[in-house]
Design a protein around this motif. Structure first.
Motif, short mmCIF file in Angstrom:
data_model
loop_
_atom_site.label_atom_id
_atom_site.label_comp_id
_atom_site.label_asym_id
_atom_site.label_seq_id
_atom_site.Cartn_x
_atom_site.Cartn_y
_atom_site.Cartn_z
N PHE A 42 0.83 -1.20 0.00
CA PHE A 42 0.00 0.00 0.00
C PHE A 42 0.87 1.25 0.00
CE2 PHE A 42 -2.40 3.19 2.57
CZ PHE A 42 -3.37 3.47 1.63
N CYS A 43 1.92 1.25 0.84
CA CYS A 43 2.85 2.39 0.89
C CYS A 43 3.51 2.60 -0.47
CB CYS A 43 3.92 2.16 1.95
SG CYS A 43 3.33 2.29 3.64
N ALA A 44 3.93 1.49 -1.09
CA ALA A 44 4.59 1.57 -2.39
C ALA A 44 3.66 2.17 -3.44
CB ALA A 44 5.04 0.18 -2.84
N SER A 45 2.38 1.80 -3.39
CA SER A 45 1.43 2.32 -4.38
C SER A 45 1.20 3.81 -4.19
CB SER A 45 0.10 1.56 -4.29
OG SER A 45 -0.59 1.87 -3.09
N VAL A 156 2.89 3.87 8.86
CA VAL A 156 3.62 5.00 9.45
C VAL A 156 5.04 4.57 9.81
CG1 VAL A 156 3.75 6.58 11.42
CG2 VAL A 156 1.55 6.14 10.32
N VAL A 157 5.17 3.36 10.35
CA VAL A 157 6.49 2.83 10.71
C VAL A 157 7.38 2.72 9.47
CG1 VAL A 157 7.73 0.82 11.60
CG2 VAL A 157 5.64 1.60 12.73
N THR A 163 10.68 9.04 5.04
CA THR A 163 10.45 10.49 4.93
C THR A 163 11.66 11.27 5.43
OG1 THR A 163 8.08 10.18 5.26
CG2 THR A 163 8.94 12.38 5.62
N LEU A 164 12.18 10.89 6.58
CA LEU A 164 13.32 11.60 7.18
C LEU A 164 14.59 11.45 6.34
CD1 LEU A 164 12.75 10.70 10.94
CD2 LEU A 164 12.19 12.85 9.78
N VAL A 171 10.88 18.41 8.35
CA VAL A 171 10.19 19.04 9.48
C VAL A 171 10.47 20.55 9.49
CG1 VAL A 171 9.98 19.13 11.99
CG2 VAL A 171 10.29 16.93 10.84
N GLY A 172 11.73 20.92 9.28
CA GLY A 172 12.10 22.33 9.26
C GLY A 172 11.43 23.08 8.13
N ILE A 173 11.36 22.44 6.96
CA ILE A 173 10.72 23.07 5.80
C ILE A 173 9.23 23.28 6.06
CG2 ILE A 173 10.07 22.73 3.39
CD1 ILE A 173 12.73 21.23 3.02
#
Length: 263
Positions: A42-45, A156-157, A163-164, A171-173
């Protein structure tokens, strides 16, 4: 990641607090691994689909996404040996042909974006097949809302470290954008909430009507998205591209009708 975080929180509220459906528990490690695999696909899609939107207009993205039934039929046959009626396979021809025509007539065609969009479509189809297997397996049946409750935190895991790592200083952006214009915060919250309500309404439509009705509504959504994206983003569309889009939509409608008759 924002979408999946919202799905996690709102799923828990809907099930644990609002009692919309009974809460179900994960019964085995094998079941947990199946849900984790489903979540990863699902994440990949979703990620592939988001990446493709950077290079392709929404209208073209939706046209490619309409080929999901083709990939679903292929994966269903490969994984479950489930065969559809011959008429169903015939109706997939205009679906794929329409995308081929639209690709050739798309002024904003981008090869990498196209590959990402096809990958997202294939992953979405694979997810639906795996989800069907998980939802129908004896002894492991989860309803759609509980499946989302367990899928979303796992997603999320997967997505948080990605993402990081992939989006430097995200986060800063985001905080800098929020300081410049607070509307970005509300847009993120609204957009993330919509991700949950899409899943919730899918569940409710299926519950009160049928999966076929949901599919037909989804096809209508694709056609509407093409028109609205052209009006909003003013992306150029050629006559050949519109012909391809139209052929794809017609093919999907025929596919839905063929599925209806085969039942």
């Amino acid at each position: 990641m924002c979408h999946m975080t919202a799905c996690s929180l709102l799923s828990y509220i809907a099930i644990a607090w609002l009692k919309m459906v009974p809460m179900q528990t994960i019964r085995s490690r094998v079941q947990f691994m199946k849900i984790s695999t489903l979540s990863l696909i699902f994440c990949a899609s979703v990620v592939s689909g988001n990446v493709s939107l950077k290079y392709l207009p929404v209208s073209f993205n939706q046209a490619i996404g309409a080929t999901t039934p083709f990939f679903t039929a292929v994966f269903a046959y490969l994984m479950t040996q489930k065969r559809e009626a011959w008429l169903t396979y015939v109706t997939l021809i205009p679906v794929v042909t329409g995308v081929v025509i639209a690709s050739g007539g798309e002024p904003s065609f981008h090869l990498f974006g196209f590959i990402m969009c096809v990958a997202a479509t294939a992953a979405r189809a694979l997810k639906s097949v795996l989800q069907g297997i998980l939802l129908s397996s004896e002894g492991e049946k989860l309803n759609s809302m509980n499946l989302l409750l367990y899928m979303a935190p796992i997603a999320v895991v997967f997505l948080l470290p990605a993402t990081l790592i992939m989006e430097e200083n995200v986060v800063g952006i985001t905080m800098a954008l929020a300081r410049e214009d607070t509307r970005i915060v509300w847009l993120l919250l609204f957009n993330s909430s919509l991700a949950y309500f899409v899943n919730l309404t899918n569940f409710l439509v299926t519950k009160h009507t049928s999966a076929l009705t949901l599919q037909v509504l989804g096809n209508a959504k694709g056609a509407v998205a093409v028109v609205i994206s052209i009006l909003i983003f003013r992306n150029p569309v050629s006559v050949t591209g519109m012909l391809g889009y139209s052929l794809t939509v017609i093919g999907v409608i025929l596919y839905s009708e063929a599925k209806k008759r085969s039942r």
